[in-house]
Design an enzyme around this catalytic site. Structure first.
Site, PDB file in Angstrom:
ATOM      1  N   THR A  53       3.048  -6.188   2.726  1.00 24.29           N
ATOM      2  CA  THR A  53       3.558  -5.076   3.539  1.00 24.29           C
ATOM      3  C   THR A  53       2.418  -4.069   3.785  1.00 24.29           C
ATOM      4  O   THR A  53       2.634  -2.871   3.797  1.00 24.29           O
ATOM      5  CB  THR A  53       4.736  -4.379   2.822  1.00 24.29           C
ATOM      6  OG1 THR A  53       4.261  -3.819   1.582  1.00 24.29           O
ATOM      7  CG2 THR A  53       5.866  -5.344   2.534  1.00 24.29           C
ATOM      8  N   PHE A 110      -0.539  -0.884  12.620  1.00 24.34           N
ATOM      9  CA  PHE A 110      -1.432  -0.387  11.561  1.00 24.34           C
ATOM     10  C   PHE A 110      -1.955  -1.486  10.630  1.00 24.34           C
ATOM     11  O   PHE A 110      -3.171  -1.563  10.379  1.00 24.34           O
ATOM     12  CB  PHE A 110      -0.711   0.702  10.738  1.00 24.34           C
ATOM     13  CG  PHE A 110      -1.559   1.240   9.619  1.00 24.34           C
ATOM     14  CD1 PHE A 110      -2.586   2.141   9.870  1.00 24.34           C
ATOM     15  CD2 PHE A 110      -1.349   0.828   8.305  1.00 24.34           C
ATOM     16  CE1 PHE A 110      -3.381   2.637   8.841  1.00 24.34           C
ATOM     17  CE2 PHE A 110      -2.138   1.318   7.272  1.00 24.34           C
ATOM     18  CZ  PHE A 110      -3.161   2.216   7.540  1.00 24.34           C
ATOM     19  N   ASN A 111      -1.090  -2.313  10.066  1.00 26.27           N
ATOM     20  CA  ASN A 111      -1.544  -3.263   9.033  1.00 26.27           C
ATOM     21  C   ASN A 111      -2.557  -4.266   9.591  1.00 26.27           C
ATOM     22  O   ASN A 111      -3.473  -4.688   8.877  1.00 26.27           O
ATOM     23  CB  ASN A 111      -0.356  -4.009   8.405  1.00 26.27           C
ATOM     24  CG  ASN A 111       0.490  -3.100   7.532  1.00 26.27           C
ATOM     25  OD1 ASN A 111       0.018  -2.060   7.068  1.00 26.27           O
ATOM     26  ND2 ASN A 111       1.749  -3.490   7.327  1.00 26.27           N
ATOM     27  N   ASN A 156      -2.562   2.522   3.673  1.00 29.94           N
ATOM     28  CA  ASN A 156      -2.050   3.866   3.956  1.00 29.94           C
ATOM     29  C   ASN A 156      -2.911   4.940   3.295  1.00 29.94           C
ATOM     30  O   ASN A 156      -3.048   6.042   3.814  1.00 29.94           O
ATOM     31  CB  ASN A 156      -0.610   3.998   3.455  1.00 29.94           C
ATOM     32  CG  ASN A 156       0.367   3.250   4.339  1.00 29.94           C
ATOM     33  OD1 ASN A 156       0.202   3.200   5.553  1.00 29.94           O
ATOM     34  ND2 ASN A 156       1.376   2.661   3.727  1.00 29.94           N
ATOM     35  N   HIS A 177       9.808   0.293   7.805  1.00 29.46           N
ATOM     36  CA  HIS A 177       9.279  -1.027   8.167  1.00 29.46           C
ATOM     37  C   HIS A 177       9.335  -2.071   7.040  1.00 29.46           C
ATOM     38  O   HIS A 177       9.824  -3.183   7.219  1.00 29.46           O
ATOM     39  CB  HIS A 177       7.800  -0.902   8.573  1.00 29.46           C
ATOM     40  CG  HIS A 177       7.516   0.145   9.585  1.00 29.46           C
ATOM     41  ND1 HIS A 177       7.665  -0.070  10.936  1.00 29.46           N
ATOM     42  CD2 HIS A 177       7.078   1.421   9.464  1.00 29.46           C
ATOM     43  CE1 HIS A 177       7.321   1.026  11.595  1.00 29.46           C
ATOM     44  NE2 HIS A 177       6.962   1.936  10.721  1.00 29.46           N
ATOM     45  N   ASP A 178       8.715  -1.722   5.910  1.00 35.76           N
ATOM     46  CA  ASP A 178       8.333  -2.751   4.950  1.00 35.76           C
ATOM     47  C   ASP A 178       9.488  -3.512   4.293  1.00 35.76           C
ATOM     48  O   ASP A 178       9.375  -4.728   4.070  1.00 35.76           O
ATOM     49  CB  ASP A 178       7.404  -2.149   3.889  1.00 35.76           C
ATOM     50  CG  ASP A 178       6.060  -1.747   4.483  1.00 35.76           C
ATOM     51  OD1 ASP A 178       5.689  -2.307   5.531  1.00 35.76           O
ATOM     52  OD2 ASP A 178       5.387  -0.878   3.901  1.00 35.76           O
ATOM     53  N   ASP A 234       0.849  -1.200   0.000  1.00 33.89           N
ATOM     54  CA  ASP A 234       0.000   0.000   0.000  1.00 33.89           C
ATOM     55  C   ASP A 234       0.883   1.248   0.000  1.00 33.89           C
ATOM     56  O   ASP A 234       0.854   2.024   0.948  1.00 33.89           O
ATOM     57  CB  ASP A 234      -0.964  -0.014   1.204  1.00 33.89           C
ATOM     58  CG  ASP A 234      -0.247  -0.032   2.550  1.00 33.89           C
ATOM     59  OD1 ASP A 234       0.962  -0.365   2.591  1.00 33.89           O
ATOM     60  OD2 ASP A 234      -0.884   0.294   3.572  1.00 33.89           O
ATOM     61  N   ASP A 277       6.752   1.139   1.803  1.00 35.21           N
ATOM     62  CA  ASP A 277       6.406   0.161   0.758  1.00 35.21           C
ATOM     63  C   ASP A 277       7.224   0.437  -0.502  1.00 35.21           C
ATOM     64  O   ASP A 277       7.654  -0.494  -1.192  1.00 35.21           O
ATOM     65  CB  ASP A 277       4.925   0.272   0.387  1.00 35.21           C
ATOM     66  CG  ASP A 277       4.005   0.026   1.554  1.00 35.21           C
ATOM     67  OD1 ASP A 277       3.520  -1.100   1.718  1.00 35.21           O
ATOM     68  OD2 ASP A 277       3.777   0.981   2.326  1.00 35.21           O
TER      69      ASP A 277
HETATM   70  C1  BDR Z   1       3.047  -0.300   8.531  1.00 36.23           C
HETATM   71  O1  BDR Z   1       1.999   0.659   8.413  1.00 36.23           O
HETATM   72  C2  BDR Z   1       2.150   1.429   7.259  1.00 36.23           C
HETATM   73  O2  BDR Z   1       1.875   2.766   7.508  1.00 36.23           O
HETATM   74  C3  BDR Z   1       3.551   1.194   6.763  1.00 36.23           C
HETATM   75  O3  BDR Z   1       3.606   1.268   5.349  1.00 36.23           O
HETATM   76  C4  BDR Z   1       3.880  -0.186   7.262  1.00 36.23           C
HETATM   77  O4  BDR Z   1       3.478  -1.181   6.349  1.00 36.23           O
HETATM   78  C5  BDR Z   1       3.795  -0.014   9.808  1.00 36.23           C
HETATM   79  O5  BDR Z   1       2.938  -0.154  10.910  1.00 36.23           O
HETATM   80 CA    CA Z   2       2.902  -0.628   4.076  1.00 33.43          CA
END
Ligand code: BDR
Ligand code: CA
Length: 314
Positions: free
Chosen positions: A124, A165-166, A39, A239-240, A10, A15
């Site tokens: 991701t 978040f994910n 996102n 993160h991703d 996303d 990403d």
């Molecule tokens: C995840 O949430 C999204 O905002 C980032 O792209 C990442 O995949 C981190 O919590």
């Molecule tokens: Ca992401």
């Protein structure tokens, strides 16, 4: 032989870096990029995938748009983190790569069916597309080598005190994935918070002297500002690409086996990943859980991938 992978994403600043790592590193063969709402709306995340592929010269990887909404609850985007476009910061040219006229889930299913070897999925983003794939095409599970995802946490969350978040965006989808029986590796916040884009990392990207290197610096500079403002980070966690790095070289991301369950009903904890690191519960292991990152190895691979793609595009 490079490991065949599909990224389900996303974009999203981090990403975008995950896509670059997957497209530019010789240890993986990026078969497709699929997009999902997270996102930002799926229209925006798909446009952003096309944008980053255009600037990186990634023209031979199909991009397919997927689900516009989580399985059960309304979409909650992260515009406070990623901006109104979902990938604020750089000024992008009109993309020259397009999407294929196939739903992300159908494209994944077709690739899984046709590819000679089992394929690794690297989500991701919220797991809506992956859950739909496993539900609509249950036979595809046997064609998935493993699912190496960015999501969850062994510790705190980043959208609620408990939820990352994910998983927070689509807990029902995450629940389906963790209970699917497909081998899952979880790269959660506890490990991705070790992937910090420090000033030294930004200087190395800038020193590549390419348009792509500068674009990544601009992306990470925007990301740094929101992470500083929202969470007080001195450098932003990227993160991703950690999930991609785990596939590229498992020695970059250290994991342990554990049982992981997704909290669906908790009054204060919906969307939390409950990771039983100490085996309190009599539950079978269903995941490899990432605990530690080798940051130098990680950044060397990311920067090398950006360098490779940047030279190709120059
Ligand atoms: C995840 O949430 C999204 O905002 C980032 O792209 C990442 O995949 C981190 O919590
Ligand atoms: Ca992401």
């Amino acid at each position: 032989m490079p490991v065949p992978i599909i990224i389900d994403c996303d974009p999203g600043h981090d990403d975008a870096v995950a896509i670059l790592l997957a497209a530019g590193d010789p240890a993986v063969d990026l078969l497709a990029i699929t997009t999902v709402a997270g996102n930002q709306t799926v229209e925006k995340t798909t446009l952003n995938a096309r944008r980053i592929c255009t600037v990186a010269g990634i023209a031979d990887v199909p991009i397919a748009a997927g689900c516009a909404q989580p399985l059960v609850q309304p979409l909650k985007v992260a515009d406070d983190v990623h901006g109104a476009s979902g990938m604020d910061g750089p000024r992008f040219a009109t993309p020259t790569v397009d999407v294929v006229p196939e739903h992300a889930v159908d494209l994944m299913h077709r690739i899984l069916t046709e590819h000679p070897e089992p394929v690794t999925l690297v989500p991701t983003a919220p797991l809506t597309n992956i859950a739909l794939l496993l539900t609509r095409y249950p036979e595809s599970a046997g064609r998935i080598r493993e699912i190496v995802l960015m999501g969850g946490s062994t510790e705190r969350g980043n959208r609620t005190p408990a939820a990352e978040f994910n998983v927070y965006v689509d807990p029902e989808a995450a629940d389906i994935v963790f209970r699917s029986g497909v081998p899952v590796t979880m790269c959660g916040l506890n490990v991705t918070h070790q992937a910090l884009a420090t000033p030294e990392v930004l200087a190395r990207l800038e020193a590549l002297g390419t348009e792509l290197g500068r674009t990544v610096v601009e992306l990470l500079t925007f990301f740094a500002a929101t992470y500083e403002q929202l969470w007080g980070f001195a450098s932003p966690p990227v993160h991703d690409p950690v999930a991609v790095a785990r596939v590229i070289d498992p020695a970059i991301v250290h994991c342990v086996e554990a049982s992981v369950a997704v909290e669906l009903r908790g009054q204060h904890t919906r969307g939390a990943t409950v990771v039983d690191l100490h085996r309190y519960l009599d539950r079978p292991v269903n995941a490899q859980v990432a605990l530690a990152l080798e940051p130098d190895l990680f950044w060397d691979r990311v920067i090398a991938a950006v360098e490779t793609l940047g030279k190709r595009g120059a």
